[in-house]
Motif scaffolding. Structure first.
Motif, PDB file in Angstrom:
ATOM      1  N   ALA A 142       6.924 -27.696   9.557  1.00  7.84           N
ATOM      2  CA  ALA A 142       6.051 -26.811  10.335  1.00  7.84           C
ATOM      3  C   ALA A 142       6.094 -27.186  11.809  1.00  7.84           C
ATOM      4  N   VAL A 143       5.593 -26.273  12.627  1.00 11.92           N
ATOM      5  CA  VAL A 143       5.395 -26.518  14.055  1.00 11.92           C
ATOM      6  C   VAL A 143       3.890 -26.445  14.306  1.00 11.92           C
ATOM      7  N   TYR A 144       3.348 -27.465  14.969  1.00 15.38           N
ATOM      8  CA  TYR A 144       1.909 -27.574  15.200  1.00 15.38           C
ATOM      9  C   TYR A 144       1.622 -27.427  16.697  1.00 15.38           C
ATOM     10  N   PRO A 160      13.175 -22.846   4.311  1.00 12.91           N
ATOM     11  CA  PRO A 160      14.354 -23.679   4.040  1.00 12.91           C
ATOM     12  C   PRO A 160      15.354 -23.612   5.189  1.00 12.91           C
ATOM     13  N   GLY A 161      15.856 -24.785   5.591  1.00 13.39           N
ATOM     14  CA  GLY A 161      16.784 -24.826   6.709  1.00 13.39           C
ATOM     15  C   GLY A 161      16.154 -24.519   8.037  1.00 13.39           C
ATOM     16  N   GLY A 162      14.813 -24.585   8.103  1.00 14.52           N
ATOM     17  CA  GLY A 162      14.118 -24.293   9.353  1.00 14.52           C
ATOM     18  C   GLY A 162      13.950 -22.825   9.637  1.00 14.52           C
ATOM     19  N   ARG A 163      14.083 -21.991   8.607  1.00 13.88           N
ATOM     20  CA  ARG A 163      13.998 -20.541   8.806  1.00 13.88           C
ATOM     21  C   ARG A 163      12.660 -20.142   9.421  1.00 13.88           C
ATOM     22  N   LEU A 164      12.708 -19.221  10.389  1.00 13.94           N
ATOM     23  CA  LEU A 164      11.492 -18.739  11.042  1.00 13.94           C
ATOM     24  C   LEU A 164      10.717 -17.829  10.096  1.00 13.94           C
ATOM     25  N   PRO A 165       9.387 -17.981  10.032  1.00 12.71           N
ATOM     26  CA  PRO A 165       8.584 -17.067   9.223  1.00 12.71           C
ATOM     27  C   PRO A 165       8.314 -15.767   9.965  1.00 12.71           C
ATOM     28  N   SER A 166       7.663 -14.846   9.301  1.00 17.76           N
ATOM     29  CA  SER A 166       7.283 -13.596   9.944  1.00 17.76           C
ATOM     30  C   SER A 166       6.237 -13.850  11.020  1.00 17.76           C
ATOM     31  N   ALA A 167       6.013 -12.850  11.841  1.00  8.16           N
ATOM     32  CA  ALA A 167       5.113 -12.996  12.987  1.00  8.16           C
ATOM     33  C   ALA A 167       3.673 -13.313  12.593  1.00  8.16           C
ATOM     34  N   THR A 168       3.267 -12.945  11.387  1.00 10.66           N
ATOM     35  CA  THR A 168       1.885 -13.190  10.949  1.00 10.66           C
ATOM     36  C   THR A 168       1.763 -14.396  10.026  1.00 10.66           C
ATOM     37  N   SER A 169       2.869 -15.076   9.763  1.00 10.58           N
ATOM     38  CA  SER A 169       2.848 -16.195   8.809  1.00 10.58           C
ATOM     39  C   SER A 169       2.529 -17.509   9.509  1.00 10.58           C
ATOM     40  N   PHE A 170       1.319 -17.630   9.975  1.00 14.35           N
ATOM     41  CA  PHE A 170       0.825 -18.877  10.553  1.00 14.35           C
ATOM     42  C   PHE A 170      -0.597 -19.072  10.058  1.00 14.35           C
ATOM     43  N   ARG A 206      -9.225 -40.184  24.974  1.00 16.85           N
ATOM     44  CA  ARG A 206      -9.042 -40.790  23.657  1.00 16.85           C
ATOM     45  C   ARG A 206      -7.788 -40.225  22.978  1.00 16.85           C
ATOM     46  N   LEU A 207      -7.348 -40.948  21.955  1.00 20.95           N
ATOM     47  CA  LEU A 207      -6.316 -40.458  21.059  1.00 20.95           C
ATOM     48  C   LEU A 207      -6.931 -40.286  19.687  1.00 20.95           C
ATOM     49  N   VAL A 208      -6.641 -39.154  19.039  1.00 24.34           N
ATOM     50  CA  VAL A 208      -7.153 -38.918  17.700  1.00 24.34           C
ATOM     51  C   VAL A 208      -5.987 -38.706  16.746  1.00 24.34           C
ATOM     52  N   ARG A 209      -6.161 -39.231  15.556  1.00 23.83           N
ATOM     53  CA  ARG A 209      -5.172 -39.084  14.492  1.00 23.83           C
ATOM     54  C   ARG A 209      -5.674 -38.019  13.529  1.00 23.83           C
ATOM     55  N   ILE A 210      -4.840 -37.003  13.260  1.00 23.58           N
ATOM     56  CA  ILE A 210      -5.280 -35.824  12.498  1.00 23.58           C
ATOM     57  C   ILE A 210      -4.434 -35.669  11.237  1.00 23.58           C
ATOM     58  N   ASP A 211      -5.110 -35.411  10.127  1.00 22.53           N
ATOM     59  CA  ASP A 211      -4.437 -35.089   8.872  1.00 22.53           C
ATOM     60  C   ASP A 211      -4.054 -33.607   8.921  1.00 22.53           C
ATOM     61  N   PRO A 212      -2.761 -33.262   8.903  1.00 18.16           N
ATOM     62  CA  PRO A 212      -2.359 -31.859   9.060  1.00 18.16           C
ATOM     63  C   PRO A 212      -2.669 -30.988   7.845  1.00 18.16           C
ATOM     64  N   ARG A 213      -3.075 -31.587   6.740  1.00 15.64           N
ATOM     65  CA  ARG A 213      -3.436 -30.798   5.552  1.00 15.64           C
ATOM     66  C   ARG A 213      -4.887 -30.367   5.596  1.00 15.64           C
ATOM     67  N   THR A 214      -5.770 -31.287   6.040  1.00 14.68           N
ATOM     68  CA  THR A 214      -7.211 -31.034   5.969  1.00 14.68           C
ATOM     69  C   THR A 214      -7.860 -30.795   7.326  1.00 14.68           C
ATOM     70  N   GLY A 215      -7.250 -31.257   8.394  1.00 11.67           N
ATOM     71  CA  GLY A 215      -7.875 -31.181   9.705  1.00 11.67           C
ATOM     72  C   GLY A 215      -8.813 -32.338   9.993  1.00 11.67           C
ATOM     73  N   GLY A 216      -8.986 -33.235   9.033  1.00 13.92           N
ATOM     74  CA  GLY A 216      -9.812 -34.417   9.257  1.00 13.92           C
ATOM     75  C   GLY A 216      -9.178 -35.345  10.278  1.00 13.92           C
TER      76      GLY A 216
END
Length: 310
Positions: A142-144, A160-170, A206-216
């Protein structure tokens, strides 16, 4: 991200021995990479990334233009013309040779062919006034993107292979914990080896560490050191470069093995740093772009990329 790991002074292989009167044959070397690369006057840069080889890209926060140059020669030109009101902040090049840009006040992101400048995709994350899509990091899946005004991350999944998703797939990932602090102004972002993300909170320093699955999230312990005005982040191994814009300081932080704490080893300063915004690594050098946010933008204001020892 796929940097050329080579010395900045490259031996020149001679095809034949050149004799000089009164002295032995001399070894010749190419000229060093330039320590300063001028950008077009009035460009108003913000984002910088190094692509394949010695190719560098810089985006404009004025009109979204993208300048492409060569760190070896110092020469370049505008790849993507600017459009008034289409400002850009962070940008990165992926393994497929695509240039991703955070479209700042536009509330979205764009993807271009890094060779031709042709636009390949656009993702409109939000139409909320005051949103600032500021920086991004590309991972295998993913790209964050950070938003400096909202306590969220925008996530564009890759196929797969870094394929771009559709414009609404975020998706919009709400943040919790210290990453949800109002008015923290999230800026630079990097990915950690375990999959978590590290984000700079520019105003509280500050620096914060974020879990990309939960947002915690949780804070990274810097032993009381403040990274106030933290803009771009650059990570190599366990060494983190925190580019602090209006202080004109680059903090070099050594992170622990679990990436939960760090110690500031040194600060890079000097007159060549004129409010640096973001940067990237090439071999033993850190290249940063001077955003000069302390001066009023104008057509005659000079801007540049500078090289400092990493």
């Amino acid at each position: 991200m796929r940097k050329l790991l080579s010395l900045l002074f490259v031996p020149l292989v001679a095809a034949a021995t050149i004799s000089t009167i009164g002295s032995p044959a001399a070894a010749h070397r190419t000229a060093p990479f330039p320590a300063r690369i001028a950008l077009p006057d009035g460009f108003t840069p913000e984002g910088l990334t190094i692509g394949r080889g010695t190719t560098v890209f810089v985006g404009s926060k004025l009109d979204g233009a993208v300048w492409r140059g060569d760190l070896r020669t110092g020469r370049g030109s505008v790849l993507i013309p600017g459009v008034p009101g289409k400002d850009k902040a962070g940008l990165k090049v992926d393994e497929q040779g695509r240039l991703w840009t955070a479209d700042f006040s536009g509330g979205g992101a764009s993807v271009y062919d890094a060779g031709t400048g042709a636009q390949l995709a656009h993702y409109q994350f939000t139409a909320e006034p005051g949103s600032f899509v500021n920086d991004l990091v590309i991972t295998k899946r993913a790209v964050y993107f950070t938003d400096s005004a909202l306590q969220v991350l925008y996530v564009v999944p890759l196929g797969p292979g870094g394929r771009l998703p559709s414009a609404t797939s975020f998706r919009v990932l709400p943040l919790t914990g210290p990453a949800a602090t109002p008015d923290a102004y999230h800026n630079g972002i990097v990915a950690l080896p375990d999959g978590d993300l590290l984000v700079a909170q520019m105003l509280p320093g500050r620096l914060v560490r974020i879990d990309p699955r939960t947002g915690g999230s949780r804070l990274v312990d810097l032993g009381g050191y403040s990274v106030e005005r933290a803009d771009g982040l650059v990570l190599r191994g366990r060494t983190l470069y925190v580019i602090r814009n209006l202080t004109s300081v680059i903090a070099v932080v050594r992170l622990n093995a679990s990436y939960t704490a760090g110690v500031v080893q040194r600060e890079i300063t000097g007159p060549q740093l004129r409010v640096p915004a973001t940067g990237d690594l090439l071999g033993s050098a850190l290249y940063v772009v001077n955003g000069r946010f302390d001066v009023e933008p104008g057509p005659d204001v000079d801007y540049d990329i500078v090289r400092v020892p990493a």
